[in-house]
Design an enzyme around this catalytic site. Structure first.
Site, PDB file in Angstrom:
ATOM      1  N   GLY A 392       0.816  -1.206   0.000  1.00 30.29           N
ATOM      2  CA  GLY A 392       0.000   0.000   0.000  1.00 30.29           C
ATOM      3  C   GLY A 392       0.848   1.253   0.000  1.00 30.29           C
ATOM      4  O   GLY A 392       2.066   1.199   0.186  1.00 30.29           O
ATOM      5  N   PRO A 393       0.230   2.398  -0.198  1.00 26.44           N
ATOM      6  CA  PRO A 393       0.966   3.659  -0.225  1.00 26.44           C
ATOM      7  C   PRO A 393       1.518   3.998   1.151  1.00 26.44           C
ATOM      8  O   PRO A 393       1.111   3.418   2.165  1.00 26.44           O
ATOM      9  CB  PRO A 393      -0.088   4.677  -0.672  1.00 26.44           C
ATOM     10  CG  PRO A 393      -1.397   4.040  -0.355  1.00 26.44           C
ATOM     11  CD  PRO A 393      -1.202   2.575  -0.476  1.00 26.44           C
ATOM     12  N   PRO A 394       2.451   4.947   1.230  1.00 23.40           N
ATOM     13  CA  PRO A 394       3.025   5.321   2.527  1.00 23.40           C
ATOM     14  C   PRO A 394       1.973   5.935   3.456  1.00 23.40           C
ATOM     15  O   PRO A 394       1.063   6.636   3.025  1.00 23.40           O
ATOM     16  CB  PRO A 394       4.091   6.365   2.150  1.00 23.40           C
ATOM     17  CG  PRO A 394       4.361   6.158   0.702  1.00 23.40           C
ATOM     18  CD  PRO A 394       3.086   5.655   0.106  1.00 23.40           C
ATOM     19  N   GLY A 395       2.122   5.654   4.737  1.00 21.69           N
ATOM     20  CA  GLY A 395       1.303   6.309   5.745  1.00 21.69           C
ATOM     21  C   GLY A 395      -0.065   5.708   5.983  1.00 21.69           C
ATOM     22  O   GLY A 395      -0.906   6.348   6.624  1.00 21.69           O
ATOM     23  N   VAL A 396      -0.327   4.482   5.509  1.00 17.56           N
ATOM     24  CA  VAL A 396      -1.653   3.890   5.716  1.00 17.56           C
ATOM     25  C   VAL A 396      -1.676   2.903   6.878  1.00 17.56           C
ATOM     26  O   VAL A 396      -2.701   2.273   7.140  1.00 17.56           O
ATOM     27  CB  VAL A 396      -2.164   3.195   4.433  1.00 17.56           C
ATOM     28  CG1 VAL A 396      -2.377   4.196   3.331  1.00 17.56           C
ATOM     29  CG2 VAL A 396      -1.201   2.093   3.995  1.00 17.56           C
ATOM     30  N   GLY A 397      -0.538   2.733   7.578  1.00 20.22           N
ATOM     31  CA  GLY A 397      -0.543   1.925   8.797  1.00 20.22           C
ATOM     32  C   GLY A 397      -0.027   0.516   8.639  1.00 20.22           C
ATOM     33  O   GLY A 397      -0.373  -0.347   9.437  1.00 20.22           O
ATOM     34  N   LYS A 398       0.841   0.243   7.649  1.00 24.26           N
ATOM     35  CA  LYS A 398       1.333  -1.118   7.438  1.00 24.26           C
ATOM     36  C   LYS A 398       2.235  -1.563   8.595  1.00 24.26           C
ATOM     37  O   LYS A 398       2.059  -2.633   9.165  1.00 24.26           O
ATOM     38  CB  LYS A 398       2.101  -1.188   6.111  1.00 24.26           C
ATOM     39  CG  LYS A 398       1.260  -0.832   4.892  1.00 24.26           C
ATOM     40  CD  LYS A 398       2.009  -1.068   3.613  1.00 24.26           C
ATOM     41  CE  LYS A 398       3.217  -0.162   3.452  1.00 24.26           C
ATOM     42  NZ  LYS A 398       2.858   1.254   3.339  1.00 24.26           N
ATOM     43  N   THR A 399       3.217  -0.723   8.939  1.00 26.29           N
ATOM     44  CA  THR A 399       4.154  -1.090  10.004  1.00 26.29           C
ATOM     45  C   THR A 399       3.468  -1.124  11.365  1.00 26.29           C
ATOM     46  O   THR A 399       3.679  -2.051  12.159  1.00 26.29           O
ATOM     47  CB  THR A 399       5.332  -0.100  10.026  1.00 26.29           C
ATOM     48  OG1 THR A 399       5.939  -0.050   8.724  1.00 26.29           O
ATOM     49  CG2 THR A 399       6.369  -0.513  11.051  1.00 26.29           C
ATOM     50  N   SER A 715      -4.028   3.422 -18.749  1.00 24.03           N
ATOM     51  CA  SER A 715      -5.412   3.665 -18.322  1.00 24.03           C
ATOM     52  C   SER A 715      -5.918   5.061 -18.677  1.00 24.03           C
ATOM     53  O   SER A 715      -7.084   5.368 -18.423  1.00 24.03           O
ATOM     54  CB  SER A 715      -5.537   3.450 -16.809  1.00 24.03           C
ATOM     55  OG  SER A 715      -4.718   4.352 -16.107  1.00 24.03           O
ATOM     56  N   LYS A 758      -8.618   5.203  -7.484  1.00 19.21           N
ATOM     57  CA  LYS A 758      -9.057   6.178  -8.484  1.00 19.21           C
ATOM     58  C   LYS A 758     -10.441   6.732  -8.144  1.00 19.21           C
ATOM     59  O   LYS A 758     -10.681   7.943  -8.278  1.00 19.21           O
ATOM     60  CB  LYS A 758      -9.068   5.533  -9.867  1.00 19.21           C
ATOM     61  CG  LYS A 758      -7.675   5.182 -10.404  1.00 19.21           C
ATOM     62  CD  LYS A 758      -7.754   4.493 -11.742  1.00 19.21           C
ATOM     63  CE  LYS A 758      -6.372   4.182 -12.277  1.00 19.21           C
ATOM     64  NZ  LYS A 758      -6.409   3.471 -13.572  1.00 19.21           N
TER      65      LYS A 758
END
EC number: 3.4.21.53
Length: 834
Positions: A392-399, A715, A758
């Site tokens: 996922g993109p940075p800052g979405v809470g993965k870590t 796209s 999108k």
């Protein structure tokens, strides 16, 4: 002392400058000449009597010196032998007489000067004889102390030369500066010259004596250490003969550690073997420290230490909800993962107990083998189902989600960042033969955790590099394979370590850079970007309270209104995650904290009107606030690493010769989409109401704004085609319609990826209608309901359907089959700039 100008002693000779040295009379030396003037002077002297004057430069680094850059006293020398090489000449020269330069006659092609001989004031007396004897003794002493003197030169000096010749030979072997040698050459009085030589030689002898003392002390220290080592070996032999031989304290401590570590049987045998080798070594053996460090690593690893690992699904769900808002699909998958892991553990434990009871064992060796077999069977049956990969993109809470999983399971959490790693040894460790070697980061992480079953997060796995030191991603294949990692091999340990109890979680922003073999071992869990409503709830429920605590502010006195949070999200941030949102909140609270300290405020409720004061002007404007229905401009949807975004496609028409110009930092795939759109319009010209030869007198320019940002992908094909048709037909595109989809030459619209990102981007930008491929209809299931309710979706499978929705007026095909190129193009060309 100036020489008297006796015309019989005045000569006109070539002058050759020497960079860094002095040639004394009565001495021989080999010189190398390479400068053009020097080579020509040697060439000229070769045709006469091979006599030249050698003079030292005042500045050694000067390549082409002038007469004023040379000393006035030199030496007449005869060139005995010549050896020519590529661009250089090696010459054996013999000094004859000291001379003074009177005047330069010529400087090109080489120096020619009038010189006059300046012989020594050679007077023999007892004082000179004493100086010669003293210098001879000092020179012998210096040679005995290690002074390097050519054997033939030394024999010449000792062969009873005259005081003048003796002084010249000794001067040539002194280790002094070139300027000091020049001073000796210019000293015509033999007594003065010998006195200076005596001073220089005495100073050189003292330095040689000091060097000899330093070398002697070093040798004494070495001899002492050797003597101590021999005495220790003798002491061991004496103790052995007396029956008093025993293990050292260090060896006993290491043996106790090995027993307490509860290693596997084969690992314990390896450790005891290394310990035995250490006990037989001298403490001064360099290898002893390597073995000691190796044994420390083996004994400190958690071979048998594990966390409780009690999987409580209900408790885990509560912890995940408390730590993270939203991400329902991700949380659901993690809870399913934990449930499977719990069931496999229970089933594996029951079957292992049954196998252990039914396993016959007649002796201890067979029993240990049976236990090992059952243990390996347990590893296989209770292996971790798969390795999770959060994308996922940075800052979405993965870590942070990985930390929550560790907390919900009661396990230790270890994180290593793989970003920028290019050395395979960082993963698998270095061989013990290298100085400073150590295990790889996986073994280091397990040791840091102190348990054999931590939650192990491999962060930024998509940013692993490759170079001449190997491929770290290939080294991860064994560690991240549940079928192999029960016997993970680290180069430093040289024994297998069980990683099957470790729960590995990897994170990345994109999947494209992960090698296929490694990606195949991962179960991909996508983290979509947050919607505006989710960001608001995260800020209100988590971020504001966290930042109030960080800044030491009272939550009852300092508040941020809901409208302010919404305004910050819309006008001060544009991201998939919430990192920048947290930074903006921190900026506000940091400035309020200063006001509280200065006594300006005690309570504060931050409203929308206050945001300009704390954050400055809005960083982003609403995409559609001032936008009108425009000709030649359409709105597309894009996916980026930071989430979804919208982009505008602009098309301009100019009189020209049929060229297609593409700008905006477009990638190869996007450029091909532009060409495909142009081909479609040309093929469908009659159906669109255009002349079939419309392109012959036009140049078409396609531009995507924010030209510094690279853009690629197929796209945008629908958006590009729509903008192109709009410009050619002079029909505006609806401002509140966004579109995405890949096109073919026949006008078919193909499905694309990143639908959720999108759609959320379109909703955030104020779009009302979204055109997308029909095959992407099923992707709307993951999108929040309130987003779907605000948008109208039009699913198309051909470009004709998309144009009818996007362009304001309906398209009318050409009725008249007869084509008149000039007359039909006049209306179109009339409105174009020259």
């Amino acid at each position: 002392m100036p020489a008297s100008e006796d015309n019989s002693k005045i000569k006109t000779l070539p002058i050759i400058p020497i960079r860094d040295g002095v040639v004394f009379p009565n001495t021989e030396i080999v010189l190398t000449f390479g400068r053009p003037r020097s080579l020509q002077a040697i060439e000229a002297s070769s045709s006469t009597d091979r006599t030249v004057v050698l003079v030292m430069q005042k500045t050694p680094h000067m390549h082409e010196p002038n007469p004023q850059d040379l000393y006035t006293v030199g030496t007449i020398a005869r060139i005995e032998r010549l050896l020519k090489t590529d661009g250089e000449v090696n010459a054996l020269v013999k000094g004859q007489t000291r001379v003074e330069i009177l005047s330069y006659e010529s400087t090109d092609p080489y120096f020619i000067a009038k010189v006059i001989e300046a012989p020594d004031d050679d007077v023999r007396n007892d004082e000179i004889t004493a100086l010669v004897n003293h210098i001879t003794a000092e020179l012998k002493r210096a040679v005995n102390l290690g002074k390097s003197v050519d054997f033939l030169s030394f024999m010449n000096i000792m062969s009873g030369l005259s005081p003048s010749e003796f002084s010249n030979h000794v001067s040539s072997v002194l280790d002094i500066k070139p300027t000091e040698k020049q001073l000796l050459l210019e000293t015509r009085n033999v007594k003065d010259r010998l006195s200076r030589i005596s001073e220089y030689l005495s100073h050189e002898t003292k330095i040689l004596e000091i060097e000899r003392k330093i070398a002697s002390k070093t040798q004494e220290k070495f001899d002492k250490s050797v003597k101590e080592a021999v005495l220790r070996e003798r002491l061991k032999t004496i103790e052995k003969e007396l029956g008093e031989e025993g293990e050292s304290k260090e060896v006993r401590e290491l043996l106790d550690k090995i027993k307490k570590a509860k290693m596997p049987m084969d690992v314990e045998e390896k450790a005891k073997k290394e310990l035995k080798k250490l006990a037989q070594m001298s403490s001064y053996n360099p290898e002893a420290s390597y073995i000691r460090t190796y044994l420390d690593w083996l004994t400190e690893l958690p071979w048998s230490v594990a966390s409780s690992n009690q999987v409580d699904i209900g408790q885990a769900a509560k912890i995940l909800d408390a730590d993270h808002y939203g991400l329902k699909k991700v949380k659901k998958r993690i809870l399913e993962y934990l449930a499977v892991m719990k069931l496999k553990k229970e089933v594996g434990t029951a079957e292992n107990s049954k196998e252990a009871k039914n396993q016959p064992a007649e002796n201890t060796s067979e029993k240990q083998t049976a236990e090992k077999s059952v243990s390996e069977s347990a590893k296989r049956k209770g292996a971790t189902p798969t390795i999770l990969c959060f994308v996922g993109p940075p800052g979405v809470g993965k870590t942070s989600l990985g930390r929550s999983i560790a907390r919900s399971l009661g396990r230790k959490f270890v994180k290593i960042s793989l970003g920028g790693i290019r050395d395979e040894a960082e993963i698998r460790g270095h061989r013990r033969t290298y100085v400073g070697s150590m295990p790889g980061r996986i073994i280091q992480g397990v040791k840091t955790a102190g348990t054999k079953n931590p939650i192990f997060m491999l962060d930024e796995i998509d940013k692993v590099g490759t170079d001449f030191r190997g491929d770290p991603s290939a080294a991860l294949l064994e560690a991240l394979d549940p079928e192999q990692n029960h016997a993970f091999s680290d180069h430093y340990l040289e024994v297998p370590f069980d990683l099957s109890d470790v729960m590995f979680i990897t994170t990345c922003n994109v999947l494209d850079t992960i090698p296929p073999a490694l990606k195949d071992r991962l179960e991909i869990i996508h983290f979509p970007g947050y919607t505006e409503d989710e960001k608001f709830r995260i800020a209100k429920g988590f971020l504001v309270g966290k930042q109030l605590e960080v800044h030491g502010l009272n939550p009852d006195k300092i508040k941020i209104s809901d409208n302010s949070l919404h305004f910050i999200i819309r006008r001060y941030t544009r991201e998939a995650g919430v990192r920048n949102l947290e930074r903006e909140i921190a900026t506000i609270l940091r400035k309020i904290a200063r006001e509280v300290v200065e006594g300006k405020v005690k309570t504060k409720a931050v409203k929308v009107a206050d945001l300009h004061k704390y954050l400055g002007p809005a960083k982003f404007t609403s995409y559609l606030a001032e936008k009108q229905d425009e000709v030649g401009m359409s709105t597309g949807l894009a996916w980026t690493e930071a989430g979804g975004d919208i982009l505008f496609i602009e098309v301009a028409l100019m009189k020209g010769k049929g060229n297609l110009l593409l700008t905006g930092h477009l990638g190869e795939v996007m450029q091909e989409s532009c060409k495909a759109a142009m081909s479609y319009v040309r093929a469908k010209a009659k159906d669109l109401g255009l002349n079939e030869k419309f392109y012959q007198n036009l140049d078409i320019h396609v531009h995507v704004p924010e030209g510094a940002v690279p853009k690629d992908g197929p796209s945008a094909g629908v958006a590009i085609s729509t903008a192109l048709v709009s410009a050619l037909l002079d029909l505006p595109v609806k401002k509140d319609v966004a579109m995405t989809g890949e096109i073919t030459l026949r006008g078919r619209v193909l499905e694309i990826g990143g639908v959720k990102e999108k759609v959320i981007a379109a909703h955030r930008a104020g779009i009302k209608t979204v055109i997308m491929p029909k095959n992407n209809k099923q992707d709307l299931e993951d999108i929040p309901k309130y987003v779907l309710d605000d948008l109208k979706f039009v699913f198309v499978d051909s470009l004709d359907q998309a144009l009818k929705v996007a362009i304001i007026k309906p398209l009318k095909p050409v009725v008249d089959e007869e084509i008149h190129p000039k007359s039909d193009l006049q209306p179109l060309l009339a409105r174009l700039p020259s």
